[in-house]
Write a protein that holds these residues in place. Sequence first.
Motif, PDB file in Angstrom:
ATOM      1  N   ILE A  35       0.868  -1.197   0.000  1.00  0.00           N
ATOM      2  CA  ILE A  35       0.000   0.000   0.000  1.00  0.00           C
ATOM      3  C   ILE A  35       0.900   1.242   0.000  1.00  0.00           C
ATOM      4  CG2 ILE A  35      -1.715   1.282   1.357  1.00  0.00           C
ATOM      5  CD1 ILE A  35      -2.581  -1.455   2.533  1.00  0.00           C
ATOM      6  N   PRO A  36       0.626   2.222  -0.869  1.00  0.00           N
ATOM      7  CA  PRO A  36       1.442   3.438  -0.849  1.00  0.00           C
ATOM      8  C   PRO A  36       1.485   4.067   0.552  1.00  0.00           C
ATOM      9  CG  PRO A  36       0.052   3.408  -2.790  1.00  0.00           C
ATOM     10  CD  PRO A  36      -0.387   2.242  -1.939  1.00  0.00           C
TER      11      PRO A  36
ATOM     12  N   ALA B  92       1.088   6.951   2.021  1.00  0.00           N
ATOM     13  CA  ALA B  92       0.012   7.784   2.582  1.00  0.00           C
ATOM     14  C   ALA B  92      -1.165   6.910   3.025  1.00  0.00           C
ATOM     15  CB  ALA B  92      -0.439   8.807   1.550  1.00  0.00           C
ATOM     16  N   GLY B  93      -1.487   5.906   2.204  1.00  0.00           N
ATOM     17  CA  GLY B  93      -2.593   5.002   2.531  1.00  0.00           C
ATOM     18  C   GLY B  93      -2.260   4.138   3.733  1.00  0.00           C
ATOM     19  N   PHE B  94      -1.008   3.707   3.834  1.00  0.00           N
ATOM     20  CA  PHE B  94      -0.607   2.856   4.957  1.00  0.00           C
ATOM     21  C   PHE B  94      -0.672   3.653   6.265  1.00  0.00           C
ATOM     22  CE2 PHE B  94       2.088   0.064   7.493  1.00  0.00           C
ATOM     23  CZ  PHE B  94       1.582  -1.173   7.128  1.00  0.00           C
ATOM     24  N   LEU B  95      -0.274   4.930   6.214  1.00  0.00           N
ATOM     25  CA  LEU B  95      -0.346   5.777   7.418  1.00  0.00           C
ATOM     26  C   LEU B  95      -1.795   5.972   7.856  1.00  0.00           C
ATOM     27  CD1 LEU B  95       2.373   8.459   6.593  1.00  0.00           C
ATOM     28  CD2 LEU B  95       2.431   6.809   8.471  1.00  0.00           C
ATOM     29  N   LYS B  96      -2.680   6.118   6.862  1.00  0.00           N
ATOM     30  CA  LYS B  96      -4.111   6.272   7.170  1.00  0.00           C
ATOM     31  C   LYS B  96      -4.624   5.040   7.921  1.00  0.00           C
ATOM     32  CE  LYS B  96      -7.737   7.675   4.199  1.00  0.00           C
ATOM     33  NZ  LYS B  96      -8.219   7.881   2.838  1.00  0.00           N
ATOM     34  N   ILE B  97      -4.172   3.869   7.473  1.00  0.00           N
ATOM     35  CA  ILE B  97      -4.584   2.618   8.125  1.00  0.00           C
ATOM     36  C   ILE B  97      -4.054   2.567   9.557  1.00  0.00           C
ATOM     37  CG2 ILE B  97      -4.078   0.119   8.104  1.00  0.00           C
ATOM     38  CD1 ILE B  97      -4.507   0.229   5.070  1.00  0.00           C
ATOM     39  N   LEU B  98      -2.774   2.917   9.728  1.00  0.00           N
ATOM     40  CA  LEU B  98      -2.188   2.880  11.079  1.00  0.00           C
ATOM     41  C   LEU B  98      -2.911   3.853  12.004  1.00  0.00           C
ATOM     42  CD1 LEU B  98       1.631   2.663  10.195  1.00  0.00           C
ATOM     43  CD2 LEU B  98       0.161   0.825  11.034  1.00  0.00           C
ATOM     44  N   ASP B  99      -3.250   5.039  11.490  1.00  0.00           N
ATOM     45  CA  ASP B  99      -3.970   6.023  12.309  1.00  0.00           C
ATOM     46  C   ASP B  99      -5.360   5.521  12.690  1.00  0.00           C
ATOM     47  OD1 ASP B  99      -1.849   7.725  12.291  1.00  0.00           O
ATOM     48  OD2 ASP B  99      -2.591   9.005  10.688  1.00  0.00           O
TER      49      ASP B  99
ATOM     50  N   SER C   1       8.250  -7.045   1.562  1.00  0.00           N
ATOM     51  CA  SER C   1       9.085  -7.687   0.536  1.00  0.00           C
ATOM     52  C   SER C   1       9.933  -6.622  -0.138  1.00  0.00           C
ATOM     53  CB  SER C   1       8.192  -8.354  -0.511  1.00  0.00           C
ATOM     54  OG  SER C   1       7.456  -7.354  -1.198  1.00  0.00           O
ATOM     55  N   VAL C   2      10.893  -7.083  -0.938  1.00  0.00           N
ATOM     56  CA  VAL C   2      11.692  -6.128  -1.720  1.00  0.00           C
ATOM     57  C   VAL C   2      10.738  -5.257  -2.529  1.00  0.00           C
ATOM     58  CG1 VAL C   2      13.351  -5.893  -3.610  1.00  0.00           C
ATOM     59  CG2 VAL C   2      13.655  -7.716  -1.940  1.00  0.00           C
ATOM     60  N   LYS C   3       9.772  -5.932  -3.161  1.00  0.00           N
ATOM     61  CA  LYS C   3       8.853  -5.232  -4.062  1.00  0.00           C
ATOM     62  C   LYS C   3       8.052  -4.148  -3.334  1.00  0.00           C
ATOM     63  CE  LYS C   3       5.829  -6.298  -7.875  1.00  0.00           C
ATOM     64  NZ  LYS C   3       5.222  -7.337  -8.678  1.00  0.00           N
ATOM     65  N   SER C   4       7.526  -4.485  -2.173  1.00  0.00           N
ATOM     66  CA  SER C   4       6.674  -3.508  -1.482  1.00  0.00           C
ATOM     67  C   SER C   4       7.483  -2.442  -0.757  1.00  0.00           C
ATOM     68  CB  SER C   4       5.741  -4.209  -0.496  1.00  0.00           C
ATOM     69  OG  SER C   4       6.476  -4.947   0.447  1.00  0.00           O
ATOM     70  N   LEU C   5       8.757  -2.733  -0.475  1.00  0.00           N
ATOM     71  CA  LEU C   5       9.534  -1.773   0.316  1.00  0.00           C
ATOM     72  C   LEU C   5      10.545  -0.984  -0.491  1.00  0.00           C
ATOM     73  CD1 LEU C   5       9.951  -3.946   3.527  1.00  0.00           C
ATOM     74  CD2 LEU C   5       8.589  -1.889   3.271  1.00  0.00           C
ATOM     75  N   GLU C   6      10.768  -1.371  -1.759  1.00  0.00           N
ATOM     76  CA  GLU C   6      11.799  -0.647  -2.510  1.00  0.00           C
ATOM     77  C   GLU C   6      11.379   0.802  -2.790  1.00  0.00           C
ATOM     78  OE1 GLU C   6      12.632  -2.945  -6.034  1.00  0.00           O
ATOM     79  OE2 GLU C   6      10.612  -2.723  -6.820  1.00  0.00           O
ATOM     80  N   ASN C   7      10.067   1.048  -2.801  1.00  0.00           N
ATOM     81  CA  ASN C   7       9.612   2.422  -3.035  1.00  0.00           C
ATOM     82  C   ASN C   7       9.243   3.157  -1.749  1.00  0.00           C
ATOM     83  OD1 ASN C   7       9.913   2.150  -5.816  1.00  0.00           O
ATOM     84  ND2 ASN C   7       7.952   1.067  -5.943  1.00  0.00           N
ATOM     85  N   LYS C   8       9.569   2.570  -0.628  1.00  0.00           N
ATOM     86  CA  LYS C   8       9.322   3.251   0.665  1.00  0.00           C
ATOM     87  C   LYS C   8      10.653   3.813   1.157  1.00  0.00           C
ATOM     88  CE  LYS C   8       4.975   1.583   1.266  1.00  0.00           C
ATOM     89  NZ  LYS C   8       4.823   0.891   0.004  1.00  0.00           N
TER      90      LYS C   8
ATOM     91  N   LEU D 284      13.309   5.567   3.922  1.00  0.00           N
ATOM     92  CA  LEU D 284      13.614   5.346   5.332  1.00  0.00           C
ATOM     93  C   LEU D 284      12.728   6.249   6.204  1.00  0.00           C
ATOM     94  CD1 LEU D 284      15.482   3.806   7.217  1.00  0.00           C
ATOM     95  CD2 LEU D 284      17.186   5.604   6.904  1.00  0.00           C
ATOM     96  N   ALA D 285      12.536   7.482   5.738  1.00  0.00           N
ATOM     97  CA  ALA D 285      11.699   8.427   6.505  1.00  0.00           C
ATOM     98  C   ALA D 285      10.266   7.894   6.614  1.00  0.00           C
ATOM     99  CB  ALA D 285      11.706   9.790   5.828  1.00  0.00           C
ATOM    100  N   GLU D 286       9.761   7.315   5.528  1.00  0.00           N
ATOM    101  CA  GLU D 286       8.397   6.764   5.580  1.00  0.00           C
ATOM    102  C   GLU D 286       8.330   5.579   6.557  1.00  0.00           C
ATOM    103  OE1 GLU D 286       6.916   7.966   1.072  1.00  0.00           O
ATOM    104  OE2 GLU D 286       7.946   6.058   1.380  1.00  0.00           O
ATOM    105  N   LEU D 287       9.336   4.725   6.499  1.00  0.00           N
ATOM    106  CA  LEU D 287       9.335   3.581   7.425  1.00  0.00           C
ATOM    107  C   LEU D 287       9.412   4.066   8.874  1.00  0.00           C
ATOM    108  CD1 LEU D 287      11.598   0.931   5.630  1.00  0.00           C
ATOM    109  CD2 LEU D 287       9.129   1.090   5.660  1.00  0.00           C
ATOM    110  N   ARG D 288      10.168   5.137   9.097  1.00  0.00           N
ATOM    111  CA  ARG D 288      10.250   5.682  10.465  1.00  0.00           C
ATOM    112  C   ARG D 288       8.906   6.249  10.907  1.00  0.00           C
ATOM    113  NH1 ARG D 288      16.239   7.981   9.612  1.00  0.00           N
ATOM    114  NH2 ARG D 288      17.327   6.247  10.576  1.00  0.00           N
ATOM    115  N   GLU D 289       8.188   6.820   9.953  1.00  0.00           N
ATOM    116  CA  GLU D 289       6.833   7.311  10.303  1.00  0.00           C
ATOM    117  C   GLU D 289       5.909   6.146  10.639  1.00  0.00           C
ATOM    118  OE1 GLU D 289       4.253  10.462   8.720  1.00  0.00           O
ATOM    119  OE2 GLU D 289       5.915  10.725   7.285  1.00  0.00           O
ATOM    120  N   PHE D 290       6.046   5.055   9.875  1.00  0.00           N
ATOM    121  CA  PHE D 290       5.230   3.859  10.184  1.00  0.00           C
ATOM    122  C   PHE D 290       5.532   3.409  11.618  1.00  0.00           C
ATOM    123  CE2 PHE D 290       5.318   2.249   5.466  1.00  0.00           C
ATOM    124  CZ  PHE D 290       4.558   3.338   5.087  1.00  0.00           C
TER     125      PHE D 290
END
Length: 296
Positions: free
Chosen positions: A81-82, A84-91, A108-115, A117-123
């Motif tokens: 999930i992109p 912004a959408g993943f953050l919405k789910i977590l919220d 996976s590599v596929k789902s995380l290659e476009n995320k 480090l800053a986004e992962l830290r927000e997650f």
Amino acid sequence: MFEGAVSYEGVVIRPPSEAGSLILQATLGCSDNGCIFCPAYKEKQFRIKDFAVFEREVSAAAKVMPDIRRVFLADGDALAIPAAGFLKILDLLSEKFKALSRVSAYGSVKSLENKTLAELREFKARKLGTVYLGFETGDEKVYRLINKYGSPGGNVETCLKVKEAGLTANVTVILGLGGKALSEAHAVNTARVLTLAAPSQVAALTLMIEPGTPLHDLRASGEFREIDEFEILSEQKIMLENMGDFRCQYFSNHASNFLPVAARFPKDKAAVIDALNQILLSRNKSGLTPDFMRGL
Ligand code: SF4
């Protein structure tokens, strides 16, 4: 329990360590879905669940079980999930489950290659705690054979990124995946990538060849020669002997495994290798799970 609250679609799979979590399907299927050994989501076309539907289900589940502390986001690749959408789910999860302490998902590599480090830290800041990564093998040839997206090196980089973001990385590998021809290379190179990635948890499953998968056909045609229980244990021993001494929980106590092991490494590693040695020397099957009792 959630009848009328959460509608589960098709087969729902979660890691054994998530047995106590509420499972919610934020996505359906797997964004890769190409691995030749995997029967998991073949009946589902990958898609992100409509947020309004997900929101209704979470609200309904929160009414039934308001004290949920842990949530596992299914299916095979919720982190696809992109951001912004993943953050919405977590919220949403934090808003509805006031006692929520941790959210986990497969990545996976596929789902995380476009995320980033800053986004992962927000997650992480919004309660994502653990990411489960399927390395499967560290050997390039075996990786190409199984037709999985990415590469062993890409898996290591992804795991290091997950850890750098402060998340817990749990990794799965599959014993027997190289068959007879590539068993030793699979063991040695899987140990190598595990050492480089140094995840918090290593789960070593054992290959089960399921009808309907391309690997089933390869075995039928003789192109893939499966290894037996003692060869599996020998492969596991080689892998452990080659694995560096990083701290992790080591599990090979899944229903697919011949010998259940749950250990803390490096403390218990010598004892586990010794137990494998003894079985390999005695060829005694009495402590092993019979083939017909194994499962996925
Ligand atoms: S093994 Fe994982 S990545 Fe591969 S098809 Fe199955 S669920 Fe998808």
